[in-house]
Motif scaffolding. Structure first.
Motif, mmCIF file in Angstrom:
data_model
loop_
_atom_site.group_PDB
_atom_site.id
_atom_site.type_symbol
_atom_site.label_atom_id
_atom_site.label_comp_id
_atom_site.label_asym_id
_atom_site.label_seq_id
_atom_site.Cartn_x
_atom_site.Cartn_y
_atom_site.Cartn_z
ATOM 1 N N ILE A 128 -0.462 2.861 -48.131
ATOM 2 C CA ILE A 128 -1.076 1.573 -46.542
ATOM 3 C C ILE A 128 -0.675 1.661 -45.873
ATOM 4 O O ILE A 128 -0.687 3.402 -45.379
ATOM 5 C CB ILE A 128 0.159 0.655 -47.154
ATOM 6 C CG1 ILE A 128 1.787 1.809 -46.470
ATOM 7 C CG2 ILE A 128 0.255 0.893 -48.932
ATOM 8 C CD1 ILE A 128 2.885 0.569 -46.721
ATOM 9 N N SER A 129 -0.688 1.636 -44.377
ATOM 10 C CA SER A 129 -0.918 1.364 -42.753
ATOM 11 C C SER A 129 0.485 0.256 -42.365
ATOM 12 O O SER A 129 0.310 -0.740 -42.722
ATOM 13 C CB SER A 129 -1.724 1.168 -42.418
ATOM 14 O OG SER A 129 -1.077 1.356 -41.029
ATOM 15 N N ALA A 130 1.785 0.710 -42.795
ATOM 16 C CA ALA A 130 2.902 -0.423 -42.275
ATOM 17 C C ALA A 130 2.438 -0.615 -40.476
ATOM 18 O O ALA A 130 3.210 -2.065 -40.862
ATOM 19 C CB ALA A 130 3.943 -0.296 -42.390
ATOM 20 N N GLU A 131 2.578 0.030 -39.846
ATOM 21 C CA GLU A 131 1.981 -0.565 -38.978
ATOM 22 C C GLU A 131 0.655 -2.004 -38.361
ATOM 23 O O GLU A 131 0.817 -2.487 -37.618
ATOM 24 C CB GLU A 131 1.754 1.017 -38.107
ATOM 25 C CG GLU A 131 1.682 0.278 -36.472
ATOM 26 C CD GLU A 131 2.871 0.146 -35.733
ATOM 27 O OE1 GLU A 131 2.256 -0.625 -34.788
ATOM 28 O OE2 GLU A 131 3.596 -0.069 -36.546
ATOM 29 N N HIS A 132 -0.397 -1.192 -39.270
ATOM 30 C CA HIS A 132 -1.579 -2.080 -39.443
ATOM 31 C C HIS A 132 -1.842 -3.436 -40.214
ATOM 32 O O HIS A 132 -2.781 -4.147 -40.111
ATOM 33 C CB HIS A 132 -2.626 -1.720 -38.908
ATOM 34 C CG HIS A 132 -2.868 -0.736 -37.939
ATOM 35 N ND1 HIS A 132 -2.030 0.867 -37.771
ATOM 36 C CD2 HIS A 132 -2.860 -0.913 -36.428
ATOM 37 C CE1 HIS A 132 -1.914 2.090 -36.469
ATOM 38 N NE2 HIS A 132 -2.921 0.660 -35.814
#
Length: 477
Positions: free
Chosen positions: A144-148
């Protein structure tokens, strides 16, 4: 909520960023500095069609149990034991570390469902860290990418697979028709009398913020209320960073308390992280109803203490003073008399403010503090009928007539309460801009005394009455 999820991992892997993404708000402080989060922070999360309770935790750092890092890890272990599922966050960009392997072993011994989440998967070169996560033996990792916000659908599917659809989607409870509150006004039976002064609701939940200088004992006080070590405490100053909310019951009433970071003088706050913590504390004050300002009874009434009280009153919150560490005071009677004298002298803008000596360490005075909070909130919510206010205003003008300004005496014609929380009043008068501050203080002090409203901020506004002949005079010109 249907189930509880704990976010765990070593420092600076993106746990708080994922927490904010799932709750849909920037509740947790996020910074590049490792170890920002210290207490466990709960929140209500939504992931596509899943609704659940989520807990943000501190990062794993191997240390002695009595050290600050050791106490932080004890809070994380409590969150893991409380949760039904753990999201084990690793940094796919940096790859696995010995701390990740230690945490994986600990999670495996717990015997609860675990999902390995490879965060920062959007970064170049993250494939190596993603494939290394298979060696942890906790199943297929979820990139995943929590920021995006990338990979959230895959994370949702992994949670459903780990818990099962029956646990992830519990059946909705039917609401009985008899439970619906139908008010007489909705049925056309007439509205309530506007002049009636509404009764105080003793059952409504109450939001209370605990504020003060660093190391005044705020977290210890809340732990004593809860009867457990819910918040991280210790001799070090400035342990609390996030504003953490906890709920508990006091005499069958729901109390939601907010623990906040200690607020130092503005000139001393230089680091970005401390600025974020203070901003979070200020936000907690604005959303609270009653604010408890915790003083250190051994060194009370520092300049910063007075500035915090003034800030709370300017925000319009109901304020209560708590003189903590009373167990360290030797001559109780002399110190108490001195504190009362200083309270009246140094806080004239909050005349009658309730002040309670307490000890968060021993539990002394906590019932009296809660009673003072309830009584102050009752005053903060008070409404006074217009008829009573106008009779009072007439009496006040007889006892002390408004001053004459530029040879013309001011006339106060009409008064009404326009709001509560805090009490706000409007007075119709001639030349509102000419009313001196001394006469405003006279009216405010009279309201406090005659309507029993001690210790809460009172707003009094003046406006000129409309002149019905003003437009006609302009037409003649």
């Amino acid at each position: 909520m249907s189930f509880t999820v704990a976010i765990v991992g070593r420092p600076n892997v993106g746990k708080s960023t994922l927490f904010n993404r799932l709750v849909g708000k920037k509740l947790a402080l996020v910074d590049d500095t490792p170890g920002v989060t210290r207490d466990r922070r709960p929140g209500d999360a939504k992931l596509v069609d899943l609704k659940f309770r989520i807990i943000d935790t501190a990062g794993l750092e191997q240390s002695a149990p009595d050290s600050l890092q050791g106490r932080m890890w004890a809070q994380t272990e409590a969150a893991i034991d409380e949760a039904d599922l753990s999201l084990f966050i690793i940094d796919a960009k940096a790859g696995l570390t010995p701390a990740d392997e230690t945490l994986a072993e600990m999670l495996r011994r717990r015997g609860k469902p675990v999902i390995v989440v490879a965060n920062k998967a959007e970064a170049r070169g993250s494939e190596g860290g993603f494939y290394d996560a298979f060696t942890l033996g906790l199943g297929e990792p979820c990139p995943i990418s929590a920021e995006h916000g990338q990979g959230m659908l895959d994370l949702r599917d992994a949670i459903v697979a780990a818990l099962g659809e029956a646990r992830a989607f519990p059946p909705a409870e039917d609401v009985a028709v008899t439970d619906v509150d139908v008010r007489p006004a909705e049925l056309g039976e007439g509205a309530e009398d506007e002049e009636a002064e509404p009764a105080y609701d003793e059952t409504k939940p109450l939001r209370v913020a605990i504020v003060g200088r660093p190391n005044a004992g705020k977290s210890t006080l809340i732990n004593r209320f809860l009867g457990e070590d819910r918040l991280l405490t210790g001799p070090e100053a400035g342990i609390t960073r996030d504003s953490i909310s906890v709920e508990w019951q006091w005499r069958d009433r729901t109390i939601k308390m907010f623990d906040t970071a200690g607020m130092r003088r503005k000139a001393k706050v230089q680091e970005k992280l401390e600025k974020l913590s203070v901003a979070d504390a200020l936000r907690a004050i604005r959303f609270a109803e009653t604010v408890v300002i915790v003083f250190d009874a051994t060194i009370p009434f520092e300049k910063q203490d007075l500035q915090i009280v003034d800030l709370v009153l300017r925000e319009g919150r109901a304020a209560v003073l708590a003189f903590n560490k009373w167990d360290l005071v030797e001559d109780w009677q002399a110190v108490l008399a001195d504190l009362r004298e200083k309270t009246e002298r140094l806080l004239p803008q909050a005349r009658g403010i309730r002040a309670v000596p307490i000890s968060g360490h021993t539990g002394y005075g906590l019932d009296r503090l809660m009673q003072a909070i309830i009584e102050t909130d009752r005053v903060w919510n008070r409404r006074i009928s217009t008829a009573r206010l106008n009779r009072w205003l007439e009496t006040q003008q007889v006892q002390h007539p408004p001053p004459a300004v530029s040879g013309r005496r001011l006339k106060l014609k009409y008064m009404t309460q326009v709001k509560a929380r805090p009490p706000g009043f409007m007075i119709s008068c001639t030349r509102p801009e000419a009313v001196p501050e001394s006469y405003v203080r006279y009216l405010v002090n009279g309201l406090r005394k005659d309507f029993d409203m001690p210790g809460v901020p009172i707003r009094v506004h003046f406006r000129a009455s409309d002149n019905p002949y003003e437009t006609k005079a302009r037409k003649r010109r």
